[in-house]
Scaffold this motif. Structure first.
Motif, PDB file in Angstrom:
ATOM      1  N   MET A   1       0.844  -1.180   0.000  1.00  0.00           N
ATOM      2  CA  MET A   1       0.000   0.000   0.000  1.00  0.00           C
ATOM      3  C   MET A   1       0.887   1.241   0.000  1.00  0.00           C
ATOM      4  SD  MET A   1      -3.012  -1.319  -0.062  1.00  0.00           S
ATOM      5  CE  MET A   1      -3.902   0.196  -0.016  1.00  0.00           C
ATOM      6  N   LYS A   2       0.360   2.301  -0.606  1.00  0.00           N
ATOM      7  CA  LYS A   2       1.049   3.591  -0.640  1.00  0.00           C
ATOM      8  C   LYS A   2       0.085   4.681  -0.193  1.00  0.00           C
ATOM      9  CE  LYS A   2       3.759   2.471  -4.748  1.00  0.00           C
ATOM     10  NZ  LYS A   2       3.968   2.813  -6.150  1.00  0.00           N
ATOM     11  N   ALA A   3       0.605   5.645   0.534  1.00  0.00           N
ATOM     12  CA  ALA A   3      -0.135   6.866   0.866  1.00  0.00           C
ATOM     13  C   ALA A   3       0.522   7.991   0.077  1.00  0.00           C
ATOM     14  CB  ALA A   3      -0.072   7.152   2.358  1.00  0.00           C
ATOM     15  N   ILE A   4      -0.281   8.695  -0.750  1.00  0.00           N
ATOM     16  CA  ILE A   4       0.250   9.688  -1.683  1.00  0.00           C
ATOM     17  C   ILE A   4      -0.497  11.002  -1.520  1.00  0.00           C
ATOM     18  CG2 ILE A   4       0.609  10.248  -4.128  1.00  0.00           C
ATOM     19  CD1 ILE A   4       0.521   7.145  -4.609  1.00  0.00           C
ATOM     20  N   TRP A   5       0.262  12.094  -1.496  1.00  0.00           N
ATOM     21  CA  TRP A   5      -0.331  13.436  -1.504  1.00  0.00           C
ATOM     22  C   TRP A   5       0.603  14.351  -2.281  1.00  0.00           C
ATOM     23  CZ3 TRP A   5       0.663  18.287   1.101  1.00  0.00           C
ATOM     24  CH2 TRP A   5      -0.398  19.185   1.017  1.00  0.00           C
ATOM     25  N   ASN A   6       0.040  15.168  -3.154  1.00  0.00           N
ATOM     26  CA  ASN A   6       0.827  16.073  -4.011  1.00  0.00           C
ATOM     27  C   ASN A   6       1.923  15.323  -4.776  1.00  0.00           C
ATOM     28  OD1 ASN A   6      -0.719  18.216  -3.179  1.00  0.00           O
ATOM     29  ND2 ASN A   6       0.994  19.482  -2.548  1.00  0.00           N
ATOM     30  N   ASP A   7       1.562  14.144  -5.284  1.00  0.00           N
ATOM     31  CA  ASP A   7       2.465  13.315  -6.083  1.00  0.00           C
ATOM     32  C   ASP A   7       3.697  12.817  -5.327  1.00  0.00           C
ATOM     33  OD1 ASP A   7       0.826  13.505  -8.376  1.00  0.00           O
ATOM     34  OD2 ASP A   7       1.734  15.448  -8.877  1.00  0.00           O
TER      35      ASP A   7
ATOM     36  N   ILE B   1      -2.177  -2.354   8.547  1.00  0.00           N
ATOM     37  CA  ILE B   1      -3.279  -2.974   9.287  1.00  0.00           C
ATOM     38  C   ILE B   1      -4.546  -2.251   8.863  1.00  0.00           C
ATOM     39  CG2 ILE B   1      -4.291  -3.380  11.560  1.00  0.00           C
ATOM     40  CD1 ILE B   1      -1.396  -3.412  12.668  1.00  0.00           C
ATOM     41  N   PHE B   2      -5.520  -3.002   8.339  1.00  0.00           N
ATOM     42  CA  PHE B   2      -6.769  -2.413   7.863  1.00  0.00           C
ATOM     43  C   PHE B   2      -7.784  -2.462   8.997  1.00  0.00           C
ATOM     44  CE2 PHE B   2     -10.731  -2.384   5.303  1.00  0.00           C
ATOM     45  CZ  PHE B   2     -10.517  -1.182   4.653  1.00  0.00           C
ATOM     46  N   LEU B   3      -8.241  -1.271   9.414  1.00  0.00           N
ATOM     47  CA  LEU B   3      -9.138  -1.158  10.559  1.00  0.00           C
ATOM     48  C   LEU B   3     -10.088   0.010  10.322  1.00  0.00           C
ATOM     49  CD1 LEU B   3      -9.657  -2.182  13.504  1.00  0.00           C
ATOM     50  CD2 LEU B   3      -8.042  -0.431  14.237  1.00  0.00           C
ATOM     51  N   GLU B   4     -11.371  -0.227  10.423  1.00  0.00           N
ATOM     52  CA  GLU B   4     -12.395   0.811  10.236  1.00  0.00           C
ATOM     53  C   GLU B   4     -12.201   1.603   8.940  1.00  0.00           C
ATOM     54  OE1 GLU B   4     -14.052   1.862  14.603  1.00  0.00           O
ATOM     55  OE2 GLU B   4     -12.359   3.085  13.954  1.00  0.00           O
ATOM     56  N   ASN B   5     -11.993   0.865   7.852  1.00  0.00           N
ATOM     57  CA  ASN B   5     -11.830   1.451   6.517  1.00  0.00           C
ATOM     58  C   ASN B   5     -10.589   2.318   6.345  1.00  0.00           C
ATOM     59  OD1 ASN B   5     -14.112   0.276   5.264  1.00  0.00           O
ATOM     60  ND2 ASN B   5     -15.413   1.720   6.368  1.00  0.00           N
TER      61      ASN B   5
ATOM     62  N   ALA C   1      -7.818  -2.843  23.309  1.00  0.00           N
ATOM     63  CA  ALA C   1      -8.521  -3.358  22.124  1.00  0.00           C
ATOM     64  C   ALA C   1      -7.849  -2.950  20.814  1.00  0.00           C
ATOM     65  CB  ALA C   1      -9.968  -2.883  22.132  1.00  0.00           C
ATOM     66  N   ALA C   2      -7.033  -1.899  20.843  1.00  0.00           N
ATOM     67  CA  ALA C   2      -6.391  -1.401  19.622  1.00  0.00           C
ATOM     68  C   ALA C   2      -4.861  -1.464  19.702  1.00  0.00           C
ATOM     69  CB  ALA C   2      -6.835   0.035  19.360  1.00  0.00           C
ATOM     70  N   LYS C   3      -4.343  -2.280  20.590  1.00  0.00           N
ATOM     71  CA  LYS C   3      -2.890  -2.295  20.801  1.00  0.00           C
ATOM     72  C   LYS C   3      -2.093  -2.637  19.550  1.00  0.00           C
ATOM     73  CE  LYS C   3      -2.710  -7.009  22.513  1.00  0.00           C
ATOM     74  NZ  LYS C   3      -2.447  -7.863  23.659  1.00  0.00           N
TER      75      LYS C   3
ATOM     76  N   VAL D   1       0.306   4.691  11.453  1.00  0.00           N
ATOM     77  CA  VAL D   1      -0.228   5.967  10.976  1.00  0.00           C
ATOM     78  C   VAL D   1      -1.270   5.761   9.880  1.00  0.00           C
ATOM     79  CG1 VAL D   1       0.399   8.184   9.906  1.00  0.00           C
ATOM     80  CG2 VAL D   1       1.934   7.121  11.584  1.00  0.00           C
ATOM     81  N   ALA D   2      -2.400   6.457  10.018  1.00  0.00           N
ATOM     82  CA  ALA D   2      -3.470   6.444   9.010  1.00  0.00           C
ATOM     83  C   ALA D   2      -3.637   7.857   8.455  1.00  0.00           C
ATOM     84  CB  ALA D   2      -4.775   5.947   9.626  1.00  0.00           C
ATOM     85  N   PHE D   3      -4.320   7.951   7.318  1.00  0.00           N
ATOM     86  CA  PHE D   3      -4.412   9.224   6.589  1.00  0.00           C
ATOM     87  C   PHE D   3      -5.844   9.556   6.200  1.00  0.00           C
ATOM     88  CE2 PHE D   3      -0.267   7.357   5.812  1.00  0.00           C
ATOM     89  CZ  PHE D   3       0.602   8.425   6.002  1.00  0.00           C
ATOM     90  N   TRP D   4      -6.074  10.849   5.964  1.00  0.00           N
ATOM     91  CA  TRP D   4      -7.341  11.349   5.431  1.00  0.00           C
ATOM     92  C   TRP D   4      -7.061  12.702   4.793  1.00  0.00           C
ATOM     93  CZ3 TRP D   4     -11.244  13.918   9.155  1.00  0.00           C
ATOM     94  CH2 TRP D   4     -10.596  14.671  10.126  1.00  0.00           C
ATOM     95  N   LYS D   5      -8.084  13.534   4.613  1.00  0.00           N
ATOM     96  CA  LYS D   5      -7.949  14.896   4.067  1.00  0.00           C
ATOM     97  C   LYS D   5      -7.231  14.909   2.711  1.00  0.00           C
ATOM     98  CE  LYS D   5      -8.297  17.637   8.229  1.00  0.00           C
ATOM     99  NZ  LYS D   5      -7.730  18.739   8.982  1.00  0.00           N
ATOM    100  N   GLY D   6      -7.695  14.055   1.808  1.00  0.00           N
ATOM    101  CA  GLY D   6      -7.176  14.090   0.457  1.00  0.00           C
ATOM    102  C   GLY D   6      -5.926  13.260   0.209  1.00  0.00           C
TER     103      GLY D   6
END
Length: 93
Positions: free
Chosen positions: A1-7, A17-21, A75-77, A83-88
């Protein structure tokens, strides 16, 4: 998986780890040059208190666009410091 912002690739890992989308990236997978600590916090009833990062690429900044749990509840140890991402921020394979 990759997290990308501004190229730019902010994080890349085969061990998210996939959790709550959300894909949570291991801390060692981050390109730290793009992350600035933020004073922002939120509380989740079952995960605990989240801390945030602002993403900074050149003159562009994306305030509080990444979050992590430094001391998650039991429960979330498994996502401690991941790190998770949002906001574009685009997360893709």
């Amino acid at each position: 998986m990759k997290a990308i912002w501004n190229d730019k690739i902010l994080a890349q890992s085969n061990d998210t780890i996939f959790l709550e989308n959300n894909h949570y990236f291991p801390p060692e997978s981050l390109n730290r040059e793009f992350f600035k600590s933020s004073n922002h916090n939120t509380d989740c009833p079952w995960k605990g208190r989240a801390n945030y990062y602002t993403i900074q690429i050149g003159e562009d900044s994306n305030r509080d666009a990444a979050w992590f749990y430094p001391e998650p509840k039991e429960a979330a140890k498994q996502i401690k410091n991941y790190v998770a991402f949002w906001k574009g921020v685009k997360v893709e394979e």
